[in-house]
Each structure stands twice: as C-alpha cells, then as structure tokens.
Design an enzyme around this catalytic site. Sequence first.
Site, PDB file in Angstrom:
ATOM      1  N   THR A  76       0.857  -1.191   0.000  1.00 28.78           N
ATOM      2  CA  THR A  76       0.000   0.000   0.000  1.00 28.78           C
ATOM      3  C   THR A  76       0.885   1.228   0.000  1.00 28.78           C
ATOM      4  OG1 THR A  76       0.006   0.418   2.390  1.00 28.78           O
ATOM      5  CG2 THR A  76      -1.594  -1.207   1.556  1.00 28.78           C
ATOM      6  N   ASP A  77       0.302   2.374  -0.257  1.00 31.03           N
ATOM      7  CA  ASP A  77       1.012   3.615   0.049  1.00 31.03           C
ATOM      8  C   ASP A  77       0.850   3.858   1.561  1.00 31.03           C
ATOM      9  OD1 ASP A  77       2.477   5.914  -0.091  1.00 31.03           O
ATOM     10  OD2 ASP A  77       1.439   6.725  -1.838  1.00 31.03           O
ATOM     11  N   TYR A  78       1.512   4.870   2.023  1.00 32.89           N
ATOM     12  CA  TYR A  78       1.639   5.191   3.459  1.00 32.89           C
ATOM     13  C   TYR A  78       0.278   5.287   4.164  1.00 32.89           C
ATOM     14  CZ  TYR A  78       5.076   7.158   6.787  1.00 32.89           C
ATOM     15  OH  TYR A  78       5.959   7.377   7.819  1.00 32.89           O
TER      16      TYR A  78
END
Length: 747
Positions: free
Chosen positions: A258-260
């Site tokens: 995932t992104d952050y």
Amino acid sequence: MKKFIDDLMKKMTVEEKIGQLNLIAPGGFCNTGPEVTKNSSEKIRAGQVGGMFGFFGIANVKPWQEIAVKESRLGIPLLFGLDVIHGHQTVFPIPLALSCTWDMELIEKSAKLAAIEATADGLNWVFSPMVDICRDPRWGRIAEGAGEDPYLGALISAAMVRGYQGKDLSHPDTVLACVKHFALYGAAEAGREYNTVDMSRIRMHETYFPPYKAAIDAGVATVMSSFNEVDGIPATGSKWLLTDLLRDDWGFKGLVVTDYTAINEMTAHGTGDLKANSAQALNAGTDMDMVGEGFLNTLKTSLEEGAVTIDVIDTACRRILEAKHALGLFDDPFRYCDEKKTAEKILCKEHRAFGRELSAKSCVLLKNDKQELPLKKSGTIAVVGPMADDRKNMPGTWAIGGDWQKCVTLLEGIRANAGDAKILYAKGANITNSKDWAERIAIFGNNRIDIDPRDPAEMIKEAVEMAKQADVIVAAIGEAQEMSGESASRSDIGIPPDQRPLLEALIKTGKPLVLVIFAGRPLTLTWEHEHAQAMLMAWFGGTEAGDGIADALFGAHNPSGKITATFPRNVGQVPIYYNHKNTGRPYLAAGGFDDKFKSRYLDVENEPFYPFGHGLSYTTFEYSAVKLSSTEMSGNDTLTASVTLTNTGKYAGEEVVQLYISDPVASVARAVKDLKGYQKVMLKPGEKREVAFTITTEELKFYNTALEHVWEPGEFIIYIGTNSAEVKSAKVTWHTVAEAARRRKNA
Ligand code: NOJ
C-alpha cells in the site's frame, strides 16, 4: 524456491505470517508520511515485521537486520526500502526533467547507477518508478513522473525497471523496483493532492494504464497502490484493480504494497473501520501494509470471524517471502552491507560525471530568438536571482538520499566553465519574501528558503548596478524544490511573485536577459517569454546541476531536451494536453472571434503556450514533406513514413523527430493525435538524414467500448515534426485484408 518457502511457511504461526505483511517506518531520519512506527525493535523480535523503510546507510540498516535474523524466532530477514526516485546519494535530475531527454539508454542507466548506490547503502527495494500520467501542472507530483504522454511514459517506465532490477535480482547491484502509484493518482481533480479521481474505463486504458502495464511487462517485482479511489473504490481496496486487472489480465506475480497508511485512510474515504478495510484490502490483492498496521492488528480477528481466509494470508505472505528469496536474502541477509562498496560507489566520480551529463541533457531551451545563447566565454556576465547561488534547492523534490551540501550551484558551474568571461553576482531577490510560504513547504522537516533580511528594494538596486556593467544578464529564477513534489499543489503556477520586481528592474537596464528557470512543473511563463531574450528550463538537476546547466549555457552541450508536459498560458486552461479530443464544435483559430458557439475561451486561446514536445536547439532543423511508402495499405502490411531532416544552422545538434497518428473516423471519439514513435538524431551543420518510421496496425490500435484493443480500417493521418503542434502530415487509407483484395480484383 517453492520448496524452501513451503518448508518455511510450515513452521510459521498465523501471527508470524501476518507479521510478514507489515512494513514499518521507524522514523527519526526522514518522515515521508503523517506518522511513524513505535516500538520497532520489539516488533521485529516478535516476528511482526516484514520490512522497513525511510532510512539508509549500513550503520543504520545492519542493526535492524541483526535483530531480525538473530533475535526473532525464525530469523527471517527484512526488506529495506527507500524512496530512491532520481539517483540516490548522487542525485540526478528530477524524473520530469529526465523524461525531457527522451533518451531511454540514459534513463535506464540513471536507474542502474541509483541501484548501485542504494545497494551500497544497505537497501534492496526502491519505491520507483513513479509513472502516473499527469495533465495538470498544479499537481506537485508531476515532478516525479514522465509527464502527460502514455507512449513515452510506458517506454520510460520499462527503462527504469530494467535499470533498477537488471536481469537478475540476486545480483548484489540490483534492487526490487516498485511501480507506483497504482492507479490514476496523477488525475487528482483540480490538481489538488490526494483528491478524487473519476474517469471512464476507456480513458484509464488508453491514457493512464500503459506506463503501469509497461512496468509489469518489464518484470517489475512490486507495485504500490495509490491513495485515490478508482471507479469509486479506494485503490488499496479494489479487487477489480489489484486482482482482476493487475494479476488476472496483466499477469503480475509480485507483491503489492500500500502507500503510506492507505488502508487506514480508507475510513475517511468512507468504506468503514480499520478492521473492515484491512480485510477488504487483503481480499482485494494487497499484500503488504505500509505503516498503518491495520493488517497486524486486525487480520487475526478477521480470520477468526471468517472475513478473510488463511489461504489469502498465505498467498500474501508467500509473495513477500518470494521477493526476499529472489534477492538472495535467505542466503545472506547482509549481502547489501558491504562497506567497501559504499566507499567505492557512493558519489563516485563516474556517477557524478553522469549526473552532470544528465543535468545538461535534461535542460530544455524554451526561447532563443536573438541567439543570446550559447553564452560567450568572454566579456562580462552578470549572474543574478535567488536560484543562482542556491545550493539547498538543487536536488529537487524526493531526494532523500541526497545531501544538498554536496550540490554544485549554478554560479559555481558558470564560474568554472566561463573561460575568460568575467562573472559578477548579486542575489537580487528572494524566492519568496513570505516566511509563511517558506514554513509551509518545509515538508521534509528542513527549510529550503533562505530569506535575505535586507530590504527587497536594496537587493534589486545592488543587482541592477551590477547588471549595468555586464554584457549579458543571466537571471536564475523559479520555485523552491518543495513547491513541487508530494503535498505541494499550487493554484498559481507562475514564478513566485516576489521575483517579478527584480526582473522588471533588470529589463529596464536594456541588457540582454537570459532566464534560467528552476521548477518541478510546467509554469505559466507568458510574461517572462515576452520580456526575456532567451529562456532555459533547468528543472532541478541534482548534485551536478550547476556544471550541467553551465554546459548547456556555454554550448559544451547543445540543448536537445523537449518538454513532456504542456506549458499552459494560464491556470484557466488546465487541464491541457496535446492528445485532447476534438469535441463536436472544435474551434479553429482561423474562424476568428466572430465564430460563436465553438469550444473555446473568450479570454485566452485554446492553444498551449509551449506544446508537448517543444524544445529548441542552438542550431535549426528543417523538415521535408512526409513521404509514405504507400497511401493504400492492407491488413498487416508495414508502412514506412519518412522525412528528410536537415541541420540548417551553425552547430552540431540533436533533434527529437516525433511521429504522431490520428484516426479521424472510429467507433469511439479519438484524440486529435497520439505520439507513436520518435527518433533522436544527431546532425552536423549542413548534414541531412532520412528519418524513417515503421508503422503497423499496432500503432493504429485503441480501446473500443468493449475495452478491446483494436484497429478499425479507414483513413489515418501521419504527422511528423519537431513538436506536437509543428508537424507535417500525409494521409493513408488502411483496409482490411478482405477489402484490399476486393479492391484489387475490381481494379
Ligand atoms: C507516500 C508517497 O505517496 C509514496 O510515493 C512514497 O513511496 C511513500 N510515501 C513512502 O515514502
């Protein structure tokens, strides 16, 4: 590998499997998101961590790896990632600048050298390439991508993956690449960071997907999901995107991260609480959770409640273990901790020299009407402007590994390369006088704007007095580096206004004015264009920025960069891009303003200020008419389209000859033209060359309403030219094999 991982997984508890899905950022170095992970060492010891990111250097990496392999129950090594975006400690020009070279060999090599430095610093995973197509320069992350075109974007995406990963991930110089942000992140509405994305599936496939797909085809090992929604569902939780399309249609076999904190952020998108979203993300095809710990804290319960199955957890865990295995981490967890290599490779001479070449080659000459450039190495040159002696902003956004103190400023570059010319310098103005602005953009925790405490009028006076003694003025102006990049959208994309009074005063001296412009995005430059004699777009050139730009200014390198994102006249034209549709009421400037009921503005032209593909040279090139090998084609025949290119100027130079095709009649509305090929050609003064392109029905294909990639017979227009607007054209009719045979028979 399968047997090794099967055996290992048999020994793992459910908790340890879920632990592998956890990617943590311990912070303390450079925070690239809103929060960091607590109690990192305890978590590693307890088998609750699969990888870490956000720092580099063997001294920083090794202790964590030691805890993982020596103190956790199964001793599984960790992945170590970082945002290595344009070079590592040797910082190369920002990706948007690199794309302006249109040079795949150079771009691939830039990724290869970045991987060598990253692996010399303990890393085995880079969060790059960022391949989001962007048609809106308000969005700050346009700096990190390759601009607006899917064809060029796809070539660059594949080149970067090849550069990072090489042929063998177990080679000590290669890293896992991570194509991001899947998908459509660059289409945020109004260019506002993290904003909603909503578009047709045809547009997704036609324009936005090709660069991601190219990375998959090039064998990219990892994919990062994007923050935005895709077709109404946050990308991180979209099964259609992460499984049906990415894995089933495109055949991706690697891991999705995932992104952050993107799983946590699904709550604000409106899809439920962390437990529900974590289960949704895992079931959608997400394997690794960046920082948010939704997987770590909720998946066990979801498993007990039946919301996820052990098979899905196993699959995600296996993908992460496979990545570690491919890197060779199970053989030697410390294989990226070779101090000798650090000493040899980081910021080595070869990398810096290459950085200088890239800095020169990514410059784009926007204007040079009076041939003020190249500069003479004699007489007096007044160097002014807030960017002239600015070291802090040379790296450009997302240069986490780079130390700005090692960068060469423009003034230093000019001084070192000016021959007998006398160089005078005055700052003349601040990037901005606003402390508030300066603080707001200090995203990575350090302020990049030094505001001179003097009265702005006094600074201008000093610069003007000095300029009066010179033969030519070089004014270095532009944005600070963090005015582009993540969370750096701007609604006004001009040169920051506090620099204008300096330019006005310099113009009044009547001396020739050359602007060197630093920015991470296309800017609105109509006023500057009207008043300056020459303009060189320097972007942010990285460690060797100053010397590289000086090479372009003095002609050691003849500029050949071409912009890969349209420069608008004003923000009101945005989004603006060359491959737009015609509409039912196209406005042709020839109709004049009496032409009511047409698709246009009352207060500005439809045409951009600088079209996609624009970029001048110190020499001039002449294009002949377009020649076609045939104007009637059949089925899978191959067409050759060619022009004769002549260097009609005084300098040797390179030209990017661009091929566009349009399909005026089709079952769906098509763009007015699409880039389908290009060649970079070097010619000596007076030299001529035939530049030929091979066209097959592949180049005619598009996505129809059933999302099939097809070509339809009929007339096509072939354009060849120096940019997307200045082209010559020829028409061809392309029949099906059956139709061509029928015609032959009747003839
Ligand atoms: C957020 C950014 O969107 C992404 O590009 C980056 O890789 C991660 N943070 C990690 O720093």
